[in-house]
Design a protein around this motif. Structure first.
Motif, PDB file in Angstrom:
ATOM      1  N   THR A   1       3.324  45.470   8.181  1.00  0.00           N
ATOM      2  CA  THR A   1       4.060  46.508   7.436  1.00  0.00           C
ATOM      3  C   THR A   1       3.147  47.316   6.520  1.00  0.00           C
ATOM      4  OG1 THR A   1       4.662  44.800   5.865  1.00  0.00           O
ATOM      5  CG2 THR A   1       6.326  45.407   7.473  1.00  0.00           C
ATOM      6  N   SER A   2       1.911  46.843   6.333  1.00  0.00           N
ATOM      7  CA  SER A   2       1.000  47.621   5.481  1.00  0.00           C
ATOM      8  C   SER A   2       0.482  48.852   6.225  1.00  0.00           C
ATOM      9  CB  SER A   2      -0.169  46.750   5.022  1.00  0.00           C
ATOM     10  OG  SER A   2      -0.981  46.419   6.126  1.00  0.00           O
ATOM     11  N   GLN A   3       0.625  48.828   7.547  1.00  0.00           N
ATOM     12  CA  GLN A   3       0.184  50.013   8.305  1.00  0.00           C
ATOM     13  C   GLN A   3       1.317  51.031   8.383  1.00  0.00           C
ATOM     14  OE1 GLN A   3      -1.853  49.494  12.030  1.00  0.00           O
ATOM     15  NE2 GLN A   3      -2.401  47.395  11.513  1.00  0.00           N
ATOM     16  N   ALA A   4       0.966  52.292   8.247  1.00  0.00           N
ATOM     17  CA  ALA A   4       1.988  53.344   8.211  1.00  0.00           C
ATOM     18  C   ALA A   4       2.745  53.426   9.528  1.00  0.00           C
ATOM     19  CB  ALA A   4       1.349  54.676   7.876  1.00  0.00           C
ATOM     20  N   CYS A   5       2.035  53.569  10.625  1.00  0.00           N
ATOM     21  CA  CYS A   5       2.746  53.584  11.901  1.00  0.00           C
ATOM     22  C   CYS A   5       1.938  52.801  12.924  1.00  0.00           C
ATOM     23  CB  CYS A   5       2.989  55.015  12.365  1.00  0.00           C
ATOM     24  SG  CYS A   5       1.506  56.018  12.361  1.00  0.00           S
TER      25      CYS A   5
END
Lengths: 456, 535
Positions: free
Chosen positions: B32-36
């Motif tokens: 979830t730390s990655q944007a997409c």
């Protein structure tokens, strides 16, 4: 149910409405599952493979593994050779079977893919095998597909080695039956003291136990080596003309193994025939146990005949099941009023017709390449007391309020059937029990209170 | 246990290089730390891979068209395709005020049963004759013709046969060129079916009665196990008028009237989003992605629906019904939650269902740790905002796109459909995301796995490594999972139970999965003598 059914004269000359057959490839897939460590491969669109696996799984309630060439529009235009070669390479690398059994579909047949050439050009690891059967969906039925794949086992694998002949061994080609039936036929053969190779053999494949130790390739199935060696057996028994004769004949032609065509041993007479043939050909001694089992069947038939004798029955399903089933129903003193199979073949009509006439019954209809819509129309005209056939009969059963005893392939709405034989003498008892119970349940359900009896 | 990169490496290690490269792109460990996090989807399955995918025909006839109850569905092809799609999807249907019992014909299995001579000489005449005989025998309101693989190859013009039959008999005859080889999965067939219904059926009925209030359609609900009926029960109690359920227990008459609704609800996003979008273009009808699977999800859906109409009385009635239903079902749910709490599941099902069931399982204290679809597109995973960036490849190009324009007479702005001012509508849009679906990813947690077109090898490996308590999949996977000692539940057919939607469905589901996990036989897998041997 089925309030849409028409009344009176109906013109039905083309196509099928509520068919009682399906297409070749599923039969080929089932046959291929009867080879040990075999991955069946469907050369066509993904949907074929998905549907066949789904349908077999629903009948057997056991895993059915198979791969597909995953045709796209491009492959359909330019041919599926590249897809099949990629598939063969990937299957051997990822799923590691001993053998891949490829069957075609209406798609790859229509575009005319040349399977033998494609297979020759494919990367097949040392010691591994690829066989194929042409199974165009627009000919015959699932039974034809089964037959074609079993024949391919012979034409690809069986070999004759005059040094290695096995004079005491019989090949048994069991036909499109449940693993329970294959198991029962093996039990009878073993009790006669005759060595045997059965192929295909889906015991321990589609009736495997739950052990929490899953193996993608279960213990069962005829090994490639056993099928190869079948060319050295003394005799082949081809059970069921539609599903087994072609392979039996091929083995005779290729390896000189004589073939005796027999019925699938459903019912007393067909089981007697199987045992007598082995007794004759192998000087087998029939053990006391089998004589006892047979006697129990006769005893039960006498004891229970009034539950079913004279009742009219409609039988539908695959020819190799329906023919001996009709014979047994006649043994029980019942009246086979309508007998149909979806599989084409005039020989079916002749054989069943002759059996029924020999029993002195004149008022009957027998039809090959029929469908359940037509059967339903006949039943609306003149009803029967019992339906004997696959799950697909349940719509007629409800619409016309007739009990249905489920026999054959597929049974999708009841369980345990793949584990319980309808073949051999034990199978006779099971059939008698199912038929009697169905009729007695009906009597208990329908009768007046004053006619409701404790003992029947 | 959650999936680590290392475990994934082990799982993929077995693959030949090309397969490895391909499959990696279809698997995402959620971070979830990655944007997409992009996932590849709706691309070809590599030949030889044991995929769960089906074909375009299955998506068209099997899913979307087949359930329409007052049409005779003629499958033009060899016998198998029709046979396998006969009664196997559990789309329940019954006679009602629009469709008397003698007009319910969807239980019939009708096929031209093509023979070799038809392949060689063409099957058009046979098809035309079959239509004539079917009309004579059943007098159906309409007929569909679905093509199977060989039809396209031999060049049978089913469109022309349909047109001629339509003229001859004066009933609608729809033809679907859903040959199995089209596209890469069932998805192509959904699209083909959507296009045809949009082009030829939807909007051909009479206009909306101006006095009608709260008229809705439920799109992408197929009434498996009676799900649609449970939704209709709840919605009816609140005061909605369910105009049409597409296509569960529906009739061609109702589909013609689809344009009469004020609001379209989209349950299965994948299979029906095309119609939702096209209706928005043509009629201006707004659509709302809903989820009736799960107690909390159903409540959220009902509240969002009420907001869409912005009527205080409706909002209040919604709360009343929610309170009534919760009082009835929560003790039951609580009972099962005690047993299910903390357990994990895998879910591979449907065109939205893997996502939907995450909600119901969370109601029961369970977590879906691996989820995926057979035939989804990127937007089903990542959300519709990615649609403009999806690459159109050769396979998707083969499926025609309809280019619609607003209907000169029937088009109305979305806020007019909802009987509110433009300003109020804009406010609503901030609260309730209309014409949008966020996909499954936002509902997943770190370390959980999103996997597209999961195959046998991967599923087997993940079940062995992660040992979930329950696997939701199709019938083809159920039994091998169970042989591994893990309960498997068919989520296409619900193991012949249901409904699972709505409030009653949540209770049924809780009971069924609890039974699946606790059935006493699971404790008897090892024979007593084997246990002794092991000691």
């Amino acid at each position: 149910m089925l309030e849409c059914m028409p009344e009176g004269e109906v013109v039905h000359t083309v196509g099928k409405i509520n068919p009682t057959k399906t297409c070749q490839p599923i039969g080929a897939m089932y046959a291929a599952l009867g080879i040990h460590r075999c991955l069946p491969h469907s050369h066509g669109s993904q949907g074929c493979c998905a549907y066949h696996r789904m349908h077999l799984t629903r009948h057997f309630r056991d895993p059915v593994l198979a791969s597909t060439s995953s045709f796209t529009e491009g492959a359909s235009v330019f041919g599926g050779a590249a897809n099949l070669k990629t598939a063969i390479k990937n299957v051997f690398e990822i799923y590691k079977p001993d053998i891949i059994a490829v069957h075609t579909t209406c798609l790859s047949e229509t575009i005319g893919d040349d399977l033998p050439t494609i297979i020759k050009q494919s990367e097949v690891p040392e010691g591994k095998v690829v066989i194929h059967a042409n199974t165009p969906s627009y000919q015959g039925s699932h039974i034809t597909g089964f037959s074609n794949m079993v024949k391919a086992m012979v034409t690809y694998l069986a070999e004759r080695d005059e040094e290695a002949l096995r004079r005491k061994r019989v090949n048994i080609i069991p036909g499109f039956v449940n693993p329970s039936d294959m198991r029962e036929i093996k039990r009878i053969t073993a009790s006669l003291g005759v060595d045997m190779t059965m192929f295909p053999d889906t015991t321990n494949v589609l009736d495997s136990p739950l052990t929490a130790k899953y193996d993608m390739y279960p213990e069962g199935g005829a090994t490639v080596e056993q099928i190869r060696d079948s060319g050295n057996s003394r005799l082949t028994l081809a059970l069921g003309a539609w599903s087994s004769n072609a392979a039996g004949a091929a083995l005779m032609e290729k390896c000189g193994v004589p073939c005796v065509p027999l019925k699938v041993p459903i019912g007393l007479k067909a089981t007697d025939d199987l045992i007598m043939t082995m007794r004759e050909k192998f000087d087998a001694v029939v053990p006391e146990d089998l004589t006892l089992e047979r006697g129990q069947v006769v005893d039960t038939l006498i004891d229970t005949h009034f539950h079913y004798q004279g009742k009219k029955v409609a039988i539908f399903g695959d020819p190799d099941i329906v023919i001996p089933l009709t014979e047994f129903v006649l043994t029980m003193g019942m009246i086979p009023k309508y007998v149909i199979t979806g599989t084409p073949g005039k020989a079916f009509e002749e054989e069943v017709g002759a059996m029924i006439e020999a029993a002195g019954i004149e008022d009957y209809i027998v039809k090959a390449e029929g469908d359940l819509f037509e059967l339903h129309l006949w039943i609306k005209e003149e009803s029967v007391d019992l339906l004997l056939g696959t799950t697909y009969g349940k719509y007629i059963a409800r619409a016309e309020d007739i009990p249905l005893v489920r026999v054959g392939f597929p049974i999708l709405d009841r369980a345990v059937h793949p584990l319980m034989p309808i073949t051999g003498y034990r199978g006779c008892l099971r059939l008698i029990e199912m038929i009697s119970n169905a009729l007695l349940e009906r009597r208990d359900r329908d009768c007046l209170d004053e006619d409701y009896e404790l003992v029947l | 246990m959650s999936m680590s990169e290392e475990m994934m490496g082990d799982m993929l290690e077995k693959y030949p290089e090309k397969v490895l490269k391909n499959r990696k792109k279809h698997i995402t460990i959620v971070d979830t730390s990655q944007a997409c996090q992009q996932i590849e989807a709706n691309t070809r399955t590599i030949p030889g891979i044991i995929t769960q995918r089906g074909c375009a025909y299955a998506g068209c006839k099997g899913v979307v068209v087949g359930p329409i109850k007052d049409m005779v569905h003629i499958v033009h092809g060899p016998v198998g395709c029709s046979y396998y799609a006969w009664g196997t999807r559990r789309n329940k249907a019954r006679a009602d005020e629009n469709t008397p019992a003698d007009k319910v014909v969807s239980t019939l299995c009708v096929t031209t049963d093509m023979q070799e001579s038809d392949i060689v000489f063409g099957g058009e005449k046979k098809l035309a004759r079959m239509i004539d005989e079917v009309v004579e025998a059943f007098h159906p309101r309409a007929i569909s013709i679905c093509a199977t693989c060989p039809v396209g190859l031999i060049g049978d013009d089913i469109g022309a046969v349909a047109k001629a039959a339509q003229d001859r008999h004066g009933i609608q005859v729809l033809s679907f060129n859903c040959e199995g080889y089209k596209g890469v999965s069932q998805s192509a067939g959904h699209h083909i079916a959507n296009n045809n219904l949009m082009e030829h059926v939807i909007g051909t009925g009479p206009d909306r009665d101006p006095n009608d209030r709260y008229v809705i359609n439920i799109l992408g609900e197929y009434n498996i196990g009676g799900d649609g009926w449970e939704m209709e029960r709840i919605l009816g109690d609140i005061g909605y008028k369910v105009n049409c359920v597409l296509t569960g227990d529906t009739s061609i008459l109702e589909i013609k009237n689809l344009h009469q609704a004020h609001l379209n609800l989209v349950q299965c996003h994948r299979s029906i989003n095309y119609i939702a979008e096209m209706m928005e273009t043509k009629y201006g009808t707004p659509w709302l992605k809903v989820n009736f699977i799960g107690v909390e999800a159903t409540k959220k859906t009902l509240r969002e629906m009420a907001l869409c109409f912005g009527d205080e009385a409706l909002i209040q009635k919604t709360e009343e019904i929610i309170a009534r239903e919760e009082a009835r079902i929560m003790p039951v749910i609580e009972h099962y939650r005690k047993i299910c709490q903390g357990k994990t599941a895998f879910a591979f099902v449907g065109g939205s269902r893997s996502h939907h069931y995450m909600h119901l399982l969370r109601d029961l204290g369970m977590e879906v740790v691996v989820a995926g679809y057979e035939f989804a597109h990127r937007d089903d995973y990542e959300g519709r905002q990615v649609i403009p960036s999806i690459k159109i490849d050769a396979d998707s190009k083969n499926i025609p796109e309809l280019h619609l324009t607003p209907d000169a007479e029937k088009f109305q702005e979305a806020h007019v459909h909802l009987n509110m001012s433009k300003e109020k509508f804009d406010e609503l849009n901030k609260q309730v995301p209309l014409s949008y679906y966020e996909g499954m990813q936002p509902d997943m947690k770190d370390g959980e796995v999103m996997i597209d077109d999961c195959n046998h090898h991967e599923l087997e490996r993940m079940v062995r490594t992660l040992r979930p308590d329950l696997v939701f999949a199709g019938v083809r996977d159920k039994y091998f999972v169970q042989k591994l000692g893990v309960p498997g539940k068919q989520m296409h057919s619900y193991d012949y139970s249901g409904p699972y939607a709505g409030f009653n469905g949540a209770m049924n589901f809780a009971r069924d999965i609890t039974n699946a996990m606790t059935t006493p036989a699971w404790k008897l897998v090892t024979a007593p003598w084997e246990k002794q041997n092991q000691q």
